[in-house]
Design a protein around this motif. Structure first.
Motif, PDB file in Angstrom:
ATOM      1  N   ILE A   1      -3.733   3.682   7.923  1.00 42.66           N
ATOM      2  CA  ILE A   1      -2.687   3.260   8.842  1.00 42.66           C
ATOM      3  C   ILE A   1      -3.245   3.117  10.258  1.00 42.66           C
ATOM      4  O   ILE A   1      -2.857   2.218  11.002  1.00 42.66           O
ATOM      5  CB  ILE A   1      -1.523   4.270   8.827  1.00 42.66           C
ATOM      6  CG1 ILE A   1      -0.782   4.195   7.493  1.00 42.66           C
ATOM      7  CG2 ILE A   1      -0.542   4.000   9.958  1.00 42.66           C
ATOM      8  CD1 ILE A   1      -0.116   2.858   7.239  1.00 42.66           C
TER       9      ILE A   1
ATOM     10  N   PHE B   1      -1.586   1.595  14.654  1.00 42.63           N
ATOM     11  CA  PHE B   1      -0.632   1.600  13.540  1.00 42.63           C
ATOM     12  C   PHE B   1      -0.147   0.183  13.242  1.00 42.63           C
ATOM     13  O   PHE B   1      -0.106  -0.252  12.083  1.00 42.63           O
ATOM     14  CB  PHE B   1       0.550   2.507  13.872  1.00 42.63           C
ATOM     15  CG  PHE B   1       1.719   2.326  12.943  1.00 42.63           C
ATOM     16  CD1 PHE B   1       1.661   2.800  11.643  1.00 42.63           C
ATOM     17  CD2 PHE B   1       2.854   1.665  13.361  1.00 42.63           C
ATOM     18  CE1 PHE B   1       2.737   2.621  10.780  1.00 42.63           C
ATOM     19  CE2 PHE B   1       3.923   1.482  12.513  1.00 42.63           C
ATOM     20  CZ  PHE B   1       3.868   1.967  11.221  1.00 42.63           C
TER      21      PHE B   1
ATOM     22  N   THR C   1       0.438   4.213   1.163  1.00 41.77           N
ATOM     23  CA  THR C   1       0.492   4.897   2.464  1.00 41.77           C
ATOM     24  C   THR C   1       1.532   4.250   3.361  1.00 41.77           C
ATOM     25  O   THR C   1       2.310   4.929   4.029  1.00 41.77           O
ATOM     26  CB  THR C   1      -0.887   4.842   3.147  1.00 41.77           C
ATOM     27  OG1 THR C   1      -1.869   5.371   2.262  1.00 41.77           O
ATOM     28  CG2 THR C   1      -0.886   5.659   4.423  1.00 41.77           C
ATOM     29  N   LEU C   2       1.569   2.933   3.359  1.00 41.40           N
ATOM     30  CA  LEU C   2       2.541   2.221   4.181  1.00 41.40           C
ATOM     31  C   LEU C   2       3.955   2.429   3.654  1.00 41.40           C
ATOM     32  O   LEU C   2       4.897   2.572   4.436  1.00 41.40           O
ATOM     33  CB  LEU C   2       2.208   0.725   4.200  1.00 41.40           C
ATOM     34  CG  LEU C   2       3.111  -0.161   5.058  1.00 41.40           C
ATOM     35  CD1 LEU C   2       3.082   0.278   6.507  1.00 41.40           C
ATOM     36  CD2 LEU C   2       2.712  -1.620   4.929  1.00 41.40           C
TER      37      LEU C   2
ATOM     38  N   ASP D   1       0.832  -1.198   0.000  1.00 42.86           N
ATOM     39  CA  ASP D   1       0.000   0.000   0.000  1.00 42.86           C
ATOM     40  C   ASP D   1       0.877   1.263   0.000  1.00 42.86           C
ATOM     41  O   ASP D   1       1.816   1.371   0.783  1.00 42.86           O
ATOM     42  CB  ASP D   1      -0.906  -0.008   1.248  1.00 42.86           C
ATOM     43  CG  ASP D   1      -1.905   1.125   1.220  1.00 42.86           C
ATOM     44  OD1 ASP D   1      -1.592   2.191   1.753  1.00 42.86           O
ATOM     45  OD2 ASP D   1      -3.009   0.933   0.680  1.00 42.86           O
TER      46      ASP D   1
ATOM     47  N   ASN E   1      -8.085   0.414  13.950  1.00 46.71           N
ATOM     48  CA  ASN E   1      -7.555  -0.848  13.425  1.00 46.71           C
ATOM     49  C   ASN E   1      -7.330  -1.891  14.515  1.00 46.71           C
ATOM     50  O   ASN E   1      -7.502  -3.085  14.279  1.00 46.71           O
ATOM     51  CB  ASN E   1      -6.242  -0.591  12.674  1.00 46.71           C
ATOM     52  CG  ASN E   1      -6.471   0.069  11.338  1.00 46.71           C
ATOM     53  OD1 ASN E   1      -7.539  -0.041  10.757  1.00 46.71           O
ATOM     54  ND2 ASN E   1      -5.484   0.771  10.841  1.00 46.71           N
TER      55      ASN E   1
ATOM     56  N   PHE F   1       5.164   5.859   4.827  1.00 45.02           N
ATOM     57  CA  PHE F   1       5.386   5.925   6.278  1.00 45.02           C
ATOM     58  C   PHE F   1       6.632   5.136   6.674  1.00 45.02           C
ATOM     59  O   PHE F   1       7.488   5.628   7.418  1.00 45.02           O
ATOM     60  CB  PHE F   1       4.160   5.384   7.011  1.00 45.02           C
ATOM     61  CG  PHE F   1       4.225   5.565   8.504  1.00 45.02           C
ATOM     62  CD1 PHE F   1       3.791   6.745   9.088  1.00 45.02           C
ATOM     63  CD2 PHE F   1       4.747   4.569   9.315  1.00 45.02           C
ATOM     64  CE1 PHE F   1       3.864   6.923  10.464  1.00 45.02           C
ATOM     65  CE2 PHE F   1       4.822   4.737  10.682  1.00 45.02           C
ATOM     66  CZ  PHE F   1       4.374   5.924  11.261  1.00 45.02           C
TER      67      PHE F   1
ATOM     68  N   GLY G   1      -2.794  -1.735  11.574  1.00 44.70           N
ATOM     69  CA  GLY G   1      -2.947  -1.305  10.186  1.00 44.70           C
ATOM     70  C   GLY G   1      -1.877  -1.896   9.285  1.00 44.70           C
ATOM     71  O   GLY G   1      -2.164  -2.328   8.164  1.00 44.70           O
ATOM     72  N   VAL G   2      -0.640  -1.937   9.785  1.00 40.85           N
ATOM     73  CA  VAL G   2       0.453  -2.528   9.011  1.00 40.85           C
ATOM     74  C   VAL G   2       0.182  -4.010   8.749  1.00 40.85           C
ATOM     75  O   VAL G   2       0.356  -4.513   7.632  1.00 40.85           O
ATOM     76  CB  VAL G   2       1.797  -2.345   9.753  1.00 40.85           C
ATOM     77  CG1 VAL G   2       2.897  -3.159   9.065  1.00 40.85           C
ATOM     78  CG2 VAL G   2       2.177  -0.872   9.802  1.00 40.85           C
TER      79      VAL G   2
END
Length: 285
Positions: free
Chosen positions: A152, A120, A66-67, A64, A169, A70, A123-124
């Protein structure tokens, strides 16, 4: 001898060792500063190369975006801190206290943001292992809806009645996740009850004709229609047709309605709870 000449000679003698000391110190610390700058510039360049390599690797594996952003930023920041500490060591600056302060600050921040860090981490894990994807209908954290976004820190869903839900999450991964439309098909579970005085074979034939007439119901897997229970006031049939996930609710509602109408038309009773009230007259003597 001239007094001024004597003073000048003494000054020159005193200045010569001082200049030598300055030169020695300049050479010594100049080498250290140069070494620190080399470590700093080369370290920062290596950190950038590693960051780019990590980004390319994650993009190849379809991680992803976004990941990717980050993780790359977090890794780059950690490498920058390492390079700065290494450069300070080159200058013989004791970094033990500096590292201790960073550790204490990290611990304090971690304790203050432990909820956010848990979200977080969850989400990961969701992005990596993909228990569901955008567009799936899931039942998780006591909520059911269509997934609009996997972030996330939160997962955003849309409920069947068009409400927007933002679920942390950690709450999603902290329990059972039911992905309703992973396999593309669903089984509709219905119960149809008839009276004890009604013909079981006739009722079963009616149910079979209802299921066969609906084109949305799949032939494979085959539907199940069978007597499942002899209840207190009814003989209960289980009716379990299979359909595409998108047609689930339409089949559920339409089949329920059709069963009622066809039973009425065929003279098959559908029992409902009843109470018999007996009144007794009490006569006074």
């Amino acid at each position: 001898m001239d007094t001024n000449a004597v003073v000048a000679a003494v000054a020159v003698e005193e200045t010569t060792p001082l200049m030598e000391k300055v030169q020695v110190m300049g050479m010594e610390y100049g080498a250290k500063i140069l070494g620190a700058l080399i470590v700093l510039f080369i370290g920062m360049w290596v950190a950038k190369m590693i960051k780019k390599g990590v980004i390319k690797l994650m993009e190849k594996r379809s991680v992803d975006p976004t990941l990717i952003s980050f993780v790359a930023s977090l890794l780059y920041m950690a490498m920058q801190i390492f390079v700065i500490v290494a450069a300070l060591e080159k200058l013989n600056i004791k970094t033990t206290s500096f590292i201790a302060i960073l550790g204490a600050a990290g611990l304090a921040i971690g304790l203050a943001l432990q909820g956010s860090l848990a979200n977080f981490a969850a989400g990961v894990l969701m992005i990596i292992f993909k228990p569901f994807k955008v567009g799936d209908v899931i039942d998780a954290a006591g909520s059911m809806g269509s997934v609009l976004e996997i972030g996330i820190f939160t997962t955003i869903m849309k409920t069947p009645d068009n409400k927007k839900m933002i679920v942390p999450n950690a709450a999603v991964t902290g329990g059972t996740i039911t992905n309703i439309n992973t396999f593309g098909t669903r089984r509709v579970d219905l119960i149809a009850g008839i009276g004890y005085g009604d013909d079981i074979d006739k009722a079963k034939a009616v149910l079979e004709s209802i299921i066969a007439a609906d084109e949305r119901i799949l032939k494979d897997p085959a539907p199940t229609i069978a007597v499942v229970e002899l209840a207190d006031s009814s003989v209960n049939f289980v009716v379990r047709p299979w359909t595409k996930s998108a047609d689930y609710w339409g089949v559920y509602f339409d089949t329920t309605e059709t069963i009622k109408k066809r039973f009425d038309a065929e003279g098959i009773s559908i029992p409902f709870p009843q109470s018999d009230v007996h009144l007794y007259e009490h006569k006074n003597d």
